[in-house]
Write a protein that holds these residues in place. Structure first.
Motif, PDB file in Angstrom:
ATOM      1  N   ILE A  33      50.880  -1.131 -31.090  1.00  0.00           N
ATOM      2  CA  ILE A  33      49.853  -0.193 -30.667  1.00  0.00           C
ATOM      3  C   ILE A  33      49.478  -0.859 -29.276  1.00  0.00           C
ATOM      4  CG2 ILE A  33      47.820   1.265 -31.018  1.00  0.00           C
ATOM      5  CD1 ILE A  33      48.243   0.575 -33.949  1.00  0.00           C
ATOM      6  N   GLY A  34      49.386   0.152 -28.181  1.00  0.00           N
ATOM      7  CA  GLY A  34      48.967  -0.532 -26.910  1.00  0.00           C
ATOM      8  C   GLY A  34      47.749   0.428 -26.657  1.00  0.00           C
ATOM      9  N   TYR A  35      46.703  -0.550 -26.109  1.00  0.00           N
ATOM     10  CA  TYR A  35      45.370  -0.001 -25.485  1.00  0.00           C
ATOM     11  C   TYR A  35      45.220  -0.578 -24.195  1.00  0.00           C
ATOM     12  CZ  TYR A  35      40.609   0.673 -24.754  1.00  0.00           C
ATOM     13  OH  TYR A  35      39.353   1.395 -24.324  1.00  0.00           O
ATOM     14  N   ASP A  36      45.091   0.281 -23.367  1.00  0.00           N
ATOM     15  CA  ASP A  36      44.896  -0.206 -21.737  1.00  0.00           C
ATOM     16  C   ASP A  36      44.036   0.865 -21.063  1.00  0.00           C
ATOM     17  OD1 ASP A  36      47.089  -2.204 -19.809  1.00  0.00           O
ATOM     18  OD2 ASP A  36      45.449  -0.917 -19.058  1.00  0.00           O
ATOM     19  N   ILE A  37      43.097   0.431 -20.479  1.00  0.00           N
ATOM     20  CA  ILE A  37      42.383   1.416 -19.325  1.00  0.00           C
ATOM     21  C   ILE A  37      43.264   2.291 -18.459  1.00  0.00           C
ATOM     22  CG2 ILE A  37      40.144   0.181 -19.713  1.00  0.00           C
ATOM     23  CD1 ILE A  37      40.624  -1.082 -16.863  1.00  0.00           C
ATOM     24  N   ASN A  38      44.443   1.711 -18.104  1.00  0.00           N
ATOM     25  CA  ASN A  38      45.436   2.198 -17.281  1.00  0.00           C
ATOM     26  C   ASN A  38      46.372   3.078 -18.041  1.00  0.00           C
ATOM     27  OD1 ASN A  38      47.583   2.654 -15.706  1.00  0.00           O
ATOM     28  ND2 ASN A  38      47.392   0.782 -14.340  1.00  0.00           N
ATOM     29  N   GLU A  39      46.162   4.474 -18.119  1.00  0.00           N
ATOM     30  CA  GLU A  39      46.695   5.161 -18.794  1.00  0.00           C
ATOM     31  C   GLU A  39      48.332   5.111 -18.419  1.00  0.00           C
ATOM     32  OE1 GLU A  39      45.536   9.159 -19.920  1.00  0.00           O
ATOM     33  OE2 GLU A  39      43.313   8.327 -19.928  1.00  0.00           O
ATOM     34  N   LYS A  40      48.667   5.133 -17.069  1.00  0.00           N
ATOM     35  CA  LYS A  40      49.911   4.935 -16.354  1.00  0.00           C
ATOM     36  C   LYS A  40      50.782   3.789 -17.111  1.00  0.00           C
ATOM     37  CE  LYS A  40      52.764   4.860 -12.259  1.00  0.00           C
ATOM     38  NZ  LYS A  40      52.674   5.122 -10.834  1.00  0.00           N
ATOM     39  N   GLN A  41      50.176   2.549 -17.422  1.00  0.00           N
ATOM     40  CA  GLN A  41      50.666   1.588 -17.886  1.00  0.00           C
ATOM     41  C   GLN A  41      51.105   1.837 -19.454  1.00  0.00           C
ATOM     42  OE1 GLN A  41      51.125  -1.176 -15.892  1.00  0.00           O
ATOM     43  NE2 GLN A  41      52.060  -2.285 -17.263  1.00  0.00           N
ATOM     44  N   LEU A  42      50.167   2.445 -20.123  1.00  0.00           N
ATOM     45  CA  LEU A  42      50.490   2.869 -21.495  1.00  0.00           C
ATOM     46  C   LEU A  42      51.794   3.633 -21.483  1.00  0.00           C
ATOM     47  CD1 LEU A  42      46.923   3.441 -22.904  1.00  0.00           C
ATOM     48  CD2 LEU A  42      48.377   1.846 -23.448  1.00  0.00           C
ATOM     49  N   GLU A  43      51.786   4.869 -20.631  1.00  0.00           N
ATOM     50  CA  GLU A  43      53.063   5.549 -20.733  1.00  0.00           C
ATOM     51  C   GLU A  43      54.138   5.008 -20.332  1.00  0.00           C
ATOM     52  OE1 GLU A  43      51.745   8.663 -17.697  1.00  0.00           O
ATOM     53  OE2 GLU A  43      50.091   9.260 -19.060  1.00  0.00           O
ATOM     54  N   ILE A  44      54.071   3.847 -19.423  1.00  0.00           N
ATOM     55  CA  ILE A  44      55.589   3.227 -19.065  1.00  0.00           C
ATOM     56  C   ILE A  44      55.902   2.465 -20.248  1.00  0.00           C
ATOM     57  CG2 ILE A  44      56.346   1.224 -17.836  1.00  0.00           C
ATOM     58  CD1 ILE A  44      54.595   2.345 -15.367  1.00  0.00           C
ATOM     59  N   GLY A  45      54.931   1.605 -20.981  1.00  0.00           N
ATOM     60  CA  GLY A  45      55.218   0.887 -22.404  1.00  0.00           C
ATOM     61  C   GLY A  45      55.581   1.798 -23.223  1.00  0.00           C
ATOM     62  N   GLN A  49      59.810   1.621 -24.489  1.00  0.00           N
ATOM     63  CA  GLN A  49      59.971   1.203 -25.834  1.00  0.00           C
ATOM     64  C   GLN A  49      59.395  -0.231 -26.058  1.00  0.00           C
ATOM     65  OE1 GLN A  49      63.939   2.120 -26.922  1.00  0.00           O
ATOM     66  NE2 GLN A  49      63.356   4.167 -27.428  1.00  0.00           N
ATOM     67  N   VAL A  50      58.547  -0.735 -25.241  1.00  0.00           N
ATOM     68  CA  VAL A  50      57.783  -1.865 -25.634  1.00  0.00           C
ATOM     69  C   VAL A  50      56.632  -1.492 -26.732  1.00  0.00           C
ATOM     70  CG1 VAL A  50      56.106  -3.447 -24.670  1.00  0.00           C
ATOM     71  CG2 VAL A  50      58.126  -2.688 -23.232  1.00  0.00           C
ATOM     72  N   LEU A  51      56.062  -0.300 -26.515  1.00  0.00           N
ATOM     73  CA  LEU A  51      54.878   0.331 -27.275  1.00  0.00           C
ATOM     74  C   LEU A  51      55.509   1.438 -28.091  1.00  0.00           C
ATOM     75  CD1 LEU A  51      52.112   0.641 -24.803  1.00  0.00           C
ATOM     76  CD2 LEU A  51      52.634  -1.397 -26.210  1.00  0.00           C
ATOM     77  N   ASP A  52      55.053   1.029 -29.430  1.00  0.00           N
ATOM     78  CA  ASP A  52      55.475   2.379 -30.567  1.00  0.00           C
ATOM     79  C   ASP A  52      54.454   3.610 -30.463  1.00  0.00           C
ATOM     80  OD1 ASP A  52      57.814   0.978 -31.536  1.00  0.00           O
ATOM     81  OD2 ASP A  52      56.443  -0.589 -32.279  1.00  0.00           O
ATOM     82  N   GLU A  53      53.261   2.816 -30.168  1.00  0.00           N
ATOM     83  CA  GLU A  53      52.045   4.031 -30.058  1.00  0.00           C
ATOM     84  C   GLU A  53      51.277   3.660 -28.935  1.00  0.00           C
ATOM     85  OE1 GLU A  53      49.603   4.739 -33.275  1.00  0.00           O
ATOM     86  OE2 GLU A  53      50.941   3.877 -34.677  1.00  0.00           O
TER      87      GLU A  53
END
Length: 128
Positions: A33-45, A49-53
């Motif tokens: 599960i990824g949490y980041d203040i940068n939503e673009k970074q989350l979307e890329i992850g 497929q680095v992040l499942d959620e």
């Protein structure tokens, strides 16, 4: 999400955090599960497929995590340590960080260890 899988929360999904996530996924069948203040970074992850959620609600994902990795700057990690100390984390959760310095992180992590949570100061072997 498979309820039998362990949840790994990555707070900060940049190069170091993403590399750790990939290394974990290579060996373990977990839900990252990824949490980041940068939503673009989350979307890329998520897209690569680095992040499942991905999550924008820290409390929700922290409370279901079995492993929490602070992969953000030390000052941000300290802020998140104090936030997480107010949540009801799993009794057996393990928390760690990838900060380059340890004295401040370890001093502030006492807010977690005083509640019985396991915090292990880490260090990435990266950089110049």
């Amino acid at each position: 999400m498979n309820a039998l899988k362990k949840n790994v929360l990555l707070i900060g999904t940049g190069l170091i955090g993403g590399s750790i996530a990939l290394a974990i996924k290579k060996v373990h069948d977990v839900n990252i599960i990824g949490y980041d203040i940068n939503e673009k970074q989350l979307e890329i992850g998520k897209r690569i497929q680095v992040l499942d959620e991905i999550s924008v609600q820290l409390k929700d994902c922290a409370e279901k995590a079995h492993l929490i990795i602070f992969s953000c700057p030390v000052e941000e990690s300290i802020k998140y340590i104090h936030m997480l100390s107010e949540y009801e984390l799993k009794n057996d959760v393990i928390l760690t960080d990838v900060g380059s310095t340890k004295s401040e992180i370890m001093r502030h992590s006492k807010t977690l260890t005083d509640k019985g949570y396991c915090f292990i100061g880490g260090h990435p072997m990266s950089g110049s």
